[in-house]
Motif scaffolding. Structure first.
Motif, PDB file in Angstrom:
ATOM      1  N   TYR A 152      -5.967   1.614   4.389  1.00 34.27           N
ATOM      2  CA  TYR A 152      -6.457   1.636   3.005  1.00 34.27           C
ATOM      3  C   TYR A 152      -7.589   2.652   2.839  1.00 34.27           C
ATOM      4  N   LYS A 186      -6.859   5.888   0.546  1.00 34.89           N
ATOM      5  CA  LYS A 186      -7.419   5.774  -0.803  1.00 34.89           C
ATOM      6  C   LYS A 186      -8.798   6.418  -0.959  1.00 34.89           C
ATOM      7  N   LEU A 245       0.833  -1.201   0.000  1.00 40.44           N
ATOM      8  CA  LEU A 245       0.000   0.000   0.000  1.00 40.44           C
ATOM      9  C   LEU A 245       0.871   1.256   0.000  1.00 40.44           C
TER      10      LEU A 245
END
Length: 480
Positions: A417, A421, A274
């Motif tokens: 995440y 994102k 990531l």
């Protein structure tokens, strides 16, 4: 039933059951922390010499780390199981079972390490091809990885030795052995990497060869100590006769711990992917920030191991009140020490980052931001480590496994995440995942601890196993 032989234990563990708790904790924790620091120095020395070979050699070593670390994590849980059994049998003053468990744990982990080593050796080229590494990196990486898998049996054996020594309250001897191997590796690694006189240089493979040799030396010393009988354990060849009853118990106790450690390792790998999606600057800032964090948690890990030993000994000695006092004192110390370190890191974050990357203002800025976002909750991390050590002492490995799974796969990675994102935070969302996940998982761990049933779980209450071992010991004595 013959009375347990307590001669080797009587002089070694009195401070566990009486006297100042803080002194007992520090006496055990300081050598463990020093040993962990020395192991870090071992890795840093290798990185220093390999770095002199160029980028391809550095990449060859770094690309192998996730897989070798995962394999080691899969087996390490069984060492923890052995340490838990031994600490409780020490508390019960049962020398026969202490000896037996030490030998059986060594045997179990040796078998597991051989299996994992063969699997790793076979799949190494497949793994490296799947990673898509460059052709100039592949040969060195394959050679390094295969040597690392061959040496697993030695690394696992010494890990068991460390766990066994902790279980009887002896932490200084493993530290001295590690110091000796660091010094030996400091001479041997550059010799095998670069060569000298009639000795040819083997490049990055030389570093792996040095690791194989020094770990073999450490494992040999460990066996000599266990057979020598001077440090609270005295094994004989008869103790290594496979005991399937114990093997089953140790496997069932160690398996959840192995799952916990391997899922943590896998979580770190996923988080690295990531981070990599945000580019070189973020990778560099994350790398420096996590390096600082890994150094900071070394004292917490050492303290947690000391807590686990002392709590386990008192549970085995039917002394739950002192076990609880040790847990509270250790948890308070862990929280306070890491909170203090966090305050220092917050104040001096740019200066600390500048030590690692002095010439990149962008990385210094991002790395400082990362450290300052996470460092003020380091006390919660210390508290979590200490309480997990208490649960391990009671043999509640299922709890530690669930805590590890929730930490990585329900909290850390999903939060990182989502924030990075799906919000405007971008890469900084990964930084915020650290305090959010760690505070949440520490709260869960505290609730589990406050239930209090861990105080009364005695693995030593398997009287049938104790009788069988003592009878076998008596037969062995009559033979001699």
């Amino acid at each position: 039933m013959n009375a347990p032989d307590t001669r080797l234990l009587s002089q070694r563990t009195d401070s566990a059951y009486e006297g100042p708790i803080l002194k007992a904790l520090l006496t055990l924790a300081v050598p463990i922390v020093a040993g962990n620091m020395l192991q870090s120095a071992y890795q840093l020395l290798d990185a220093f010499w390999v770095g002199r070979l160029g980028a391809a050699a550095v990449a060859a070593v770094n690309i192998t780390f996730p897989m070798t670390f995962l394999m080691f994590a899969l087996g390490a849980g069984f060492s923890i199981a052995g340490s838990t059994f031994i600490a409780q049998y020490v508390g019960a003053r049962n020398q026969a079972m202490v000896n037996r468990v030490a030998a059986q744990t060594m045997l179990l982990v040796a078998c597991i390490s051989l299996m994992l080593g063969m699997i790793g050796y076979s799949v190494a080229p497949i793994y490296l091809r799947a990673m898509g590494i460059a052709d100039d990196v592949f040969p060195g990486a394959l050679s390094y990885m295969r040597f690392a898998f061959i040496s697993l049996i030695f690394g696992f054996s010494f890990a068991v030795f460390q766990a066994v020594m902790r279980g009887v309250g002896e932490a200084k001897l493993p530290m001295y052995v590690i110091l000796g191997t660091v010094v030996l590796n400091g001479f041997l690694s550059p010799l095998l990497i670069f060569g000298w006189g009639p000795i040819p240089g083997h490049g990055v493979t030389g570093a792996a060869m040095s690791g194989l040799f020094t770990q073999g030396v450490a494992a040999t010393i460990a066996l000599l100590v266990l057979f020598g009988g001077r440090y609270g354990i005295h094994v004989s060849w008869s103790d290594f006769k496979p005991d399937m009853t114990y093997m089953k118990r140790a496997f069932l106790l160690g398996f959840p711990s192995s799952i916990e450690m391997s899922t943590r390792a896998a979580g770190v790998i996923m988080l690295s992917f990531l981070v990599a999606s945000f580019g070189t600057r973020t990778i560099a800032a994350y790398g420096v920030g996590t390096t600082i964090f890994q150094v900071v948690i070394i004292p917490a890990m050492g303290l947690a191991m000391a807590i686990s030993v002392l709590v386990g000994q008192n549970i085995g000695a039917h002394n739950p009140q002192r076990a609880a006092q040790i847990a509270r004192t250790g948890a308070t110390l862990g929280f306070g020490a890491l909170t203090l370190l966090g305050i220092v890191a917050f104040i001096f974050a740019p200066d600390i980052i500048r030590v690692f990357i002095p010439g990149d203002p962008g990385v210094i800025q991002d790395g400082s931001r990362f450290v300052r976002i996470q460092c003020l909750i380091w006390g919660f991390v210390g508290l979590q480590f200490c309480l997990v050590g208490v649960l391990r002492a009671a043999g509640n490995m299922m709890a530690t496994m669930i805590i590890g799974l929730v930490s990585q796969w329900v909290l850390m990675f999903p939060v990182a995440y989502m924030l990075s994102k799906h919000t405007s935070l971008g890469a900084e969302g990964i930084w915020w995942a650290f305090p959010i996940a760690n505070v949440a998982i520490t709260t869960i761990t505290l609730i589990w601890y406050w239930k209090g049933d861990w105080r009364y779980v005695r693995l030593t209450d398997d009287e049938q196993a104790i009788v069988a071992v003592n009878e076998a010991a008596a037969v062995e004595e009559r033979r001699h």
